[in-house]
Design an enzyme around this catalytic site. Structure first.
Site, PDB file in Angstrom:
ATOM      1  N   ASP A  80      16.726  11.741  23.202  1.00 33.25           N
ATOM      2  CA  ASP A  80      16.854  12.168  24.594  1.00 33.25           C
ATOM      3  C   ASP A  80      18.178  11.725  25.209  1.00 33.25           C
ATOM      4  O   ASP A  80      18.897  12.527  25.818  1.00 33.25           O
ATOM      5  CB  ASP A  80      15.695  11.638  25.431  1.00 33.25           C
ATOM      6  CG  ASP A  80      14.397  12.381  25.168  1.00 33.25           C
ATOM      7  OD1 ASP A  80      14.320  13.092  24.150  1.00 33.25           O
ATOM      8  OD2 ASP A  80      13.456  12.258  25.969  1.00 33.25           O
ATOM      9  N   ARG A 104      12.894  -2.625  34.292  1.00 35.17           N
ATOM     10  CA  ARG A 104      13.763  -1.625  34.913  1.00 35.17           C
ATOM     11  C   ARG A 104      14.756  -2.205  35.917  1.00 35.17           C
ATOM     12  O   ARG A 104      15.920  -1.797  35.936  1.00 35.17           O
ATOM     13  CB  ARG A 104      12.925  -0.520  35.569  1.00 35.17           C
ATOM     14  CG  ARG A 104      11.970   0.170  34.609  1.00 35.17           C
ATOM     15  CD  ARG A 104      12.624   0.563  33.306  1.00 35.17           C
ATOM     16  NE  ARG A 104      11.711   1.208  32.396  1.00 35.17           N
ATOM     17  CZ  ARG A 104      11.639   0.945  31.102  1.00 35.17           C
ATOM     18  NH1 ARG A 104      12.413   0.012  30.571  1.00 35.17           N
ATOM     19  NH2 ARG A 104      10.805   1.604  30.329  1.00 35.17           N
ATOM     20  N   ASP A 163       9.490   5.490  35.982  1.00 35.16           N
ATOM     21  CA  ASP A 163      10.772   4.842  35.739  1.00 35.16           C
ATOM     22  C   ASP A 163      11.902   5.423  36.575  1.00 35.16           C
ATOM     23  O   ASP A 163      12.818   4.711  36.982  1.00 35.16           O
ATOM     24  CB  ASP A 163      11.123   4.896  34.251  1.00 35.16           C
ATOM     25  CG  ASP A 163      10.359   3.861  33.448  1.00 35.16           C
ATOM     26  OD1 ASP A 163       9.824   2.915  34.051  1.00 35.16           O
ATOM     27  OD2 ASP A 163      10.299   3.987  32.205  1.00 35.16           O
ATOM     28  N   SER A 175       5.377   8.441  23.055  1.00 35.20           N
ATOM     29  CA  SER A 175       6.404   7.847  23.910  1.00 35.20           C
ATOM     30  C   SER A 175       6.192   6.340  23.890  1.00 35.20           C
ATOM     31  O   SER A 175       5.137   5.853  24.307  1.00 35.20           O
ATOM     32  CB  SER A 175       6.284   8.388  25.338  1.00 35.20           C
ATOM     33  OG  SER A 175       7.195   7.717  26.188  1.00 35.20           O
TER      34      SER A 175
END
Length: 403
Positions: A16, A96, A125, A179
């Protein structure tokens, strides 16, 4: 609109973000700096450098953030005993803001006008990254390709990769893979069969923990030392924060500790199912509550438990750098002043059970609670007045109801 001349991309080296890298170069026609954070995900990160070089990137940053991650983000969160919706130890959420912090720092260093991330438009996210950037430097533009480009399916993603000669691993060509997000605190797995909450999780989904049924038949007892609310040693050996969490991950994983099958409420409004493995964090949560049980005042402990859901929700929703989270953190950190000592934990077939706790700063008094004669003066008659005063409103309420 100010022309964007340089972008810092949060880059994993996976399919990605490799596609996003090329898309940014094509769309904005500017230099892209890649930033890859080593959070202890257990993967070799040098291939990310090689892939970035193949795409013509001149400035490639691979930064070891493991110690900062644990000491400045995981440990402050654990001081609060934070659990989102009563179960989730926030392994993805807490990573994050750290990534965003370094994205912004690198952008300032290299004079970039924008930062970019690979989070999708359906997940949490994107919110976490962007709220953190907003709080740290509102002048920086945020680029979220999954919300901007016209790629709408996995097939289109693969077609874009082939068109631009981006290598596609064989395991990415067939059915969409799980994922997976991993760091020193946890591993999370989503997608595929897990999207049906009625389906039982296949054992091959778990990566860090053995099935508790297959864990050793003999318990293992460990001792964790705490200073001011933070763990500092395992079995008498002092360790850095990252080394300590790594050690507990190994111990917990061997005993099948820290598995969680959770349907959670995402901030953006949908429910999702995730499989989480947090072996070391699960052990630390049990141990921390154990040492707090003898060192925290009752009212302080109960207040912490009252604010914990709000604190956990702030982290889950991406408000790490918000003033209210910092205010709560100050309260939590103040409560940890005397939270020092040692806790013994028994690891056995998926459970981490506190079996002993000691502290030179303990509030526990054996003389007060003993059924034998006490050395501390305690008049049992005092309880009568205490009960009568606390019962006054109940007697008034009962009298009114009987009329």
């Amino acid at each position: 609109m100010t022309k964007i001349e340089k972008i810092v991309l949060s880059y994993s080296g996976g399919l990605d973000t490799s596609i996003i890298l090329k898309w940014l170069q094509e769309t904005y026609g500017c230099e892209v700096v890649t930033f890859t954070a080593d959070l202890g995900q257990g993967e070799e990160l040098e291939p990310a450098r090689a892939k970035a070089e193949m795409s013509g990137v001149k400035d490639i940053r691979i930064v070891d953030l493991r110690e900062e991650f644990v000491s400045d983000f995981v440990f402050p969160m654990l001081r609060a005993n934070a659990l989102y919706e009563g179960q989730y130890l926030l392994g993805s959420s807490i990573a994050r803001p750290l990534i965003a912090k370094h994205l912004v720092g690198i952008a300032r260093e290299v004079g970039a006008h924008a930062v970019a991330h690979g989070a999708t438009g359906k997940g949490n996210d994107q919110v976490r990254f962007e709220l953190a950037v907003n709080a740290l430097d509102p002048s920086i533009k945020i680029i979220a390709p999954w919300r901007q480009w016209n790629i709408r399916s996995r097939m289109q993603l693969l077609e874009y990769a082939e068109k631009h000669h981006i290598p596609v691993p064989s395991d990415k060509r067939g059915e969409a893979p799980f994922s997976i997000d991993a760091n020193l605190l946890h591993t999370s797995t989503e997608g595929k069969i897990l999207e049906n909450p009625a389906e039982v999780v296949p054992d091959h989904v778990y990566q860090r923990t053995v099935d508790p049924v297959d864990a050793p038949d003999t318990p293992e007892i460990i001792t964790i030392g705490f200073e001011r609310g933070d763990p500092v040693s395992v079995n008498g050996k002092s360790m850095t924060p990252a080394a300590l969490l790594t050690e507990l991950n190994g111990l917990g994983g061997r005993h099948g500790i820290g598995r969680l099958d959770l349907v959670e409420n995402r901030f953006i409004g949908m429910k999702s199912r995730g499989i989480y493995e947090t072996p070391g964090g699960t052990i630390l949560l049990a141990a921390h509550r154990g040492i707090e049980s003898i060192t925290l005042d009752r009212a302080a402990a109960h207040l912490k438990d009252e604010i914990m859901p709000r604190y956990a929700e702030l982290i889950y929703n991406g408000f790490w750098f918000a003033p209210e989270r910092e205010m709560l953190q100050a309260l939590i950190d103040q409560s940890q002043t005397f939270v020092s000592g040692e806790v013994m934990v028994r690891l056995y077939k998926g459970s981490a059970s506190v079996i002993s706790r000691t502290s030179p700063l303990s509030l526990y008094s054996a003389d007060l609670v003993t059924f034998e004669e006490s050395a501390i003066a305690y008049d049992h008659h005092d309880a009568e007045g205490f009960i009568r005063l606390n019962g006054l409103r109940l007697r008034s309420w009962a009298a009114r109801n009987s009329r």
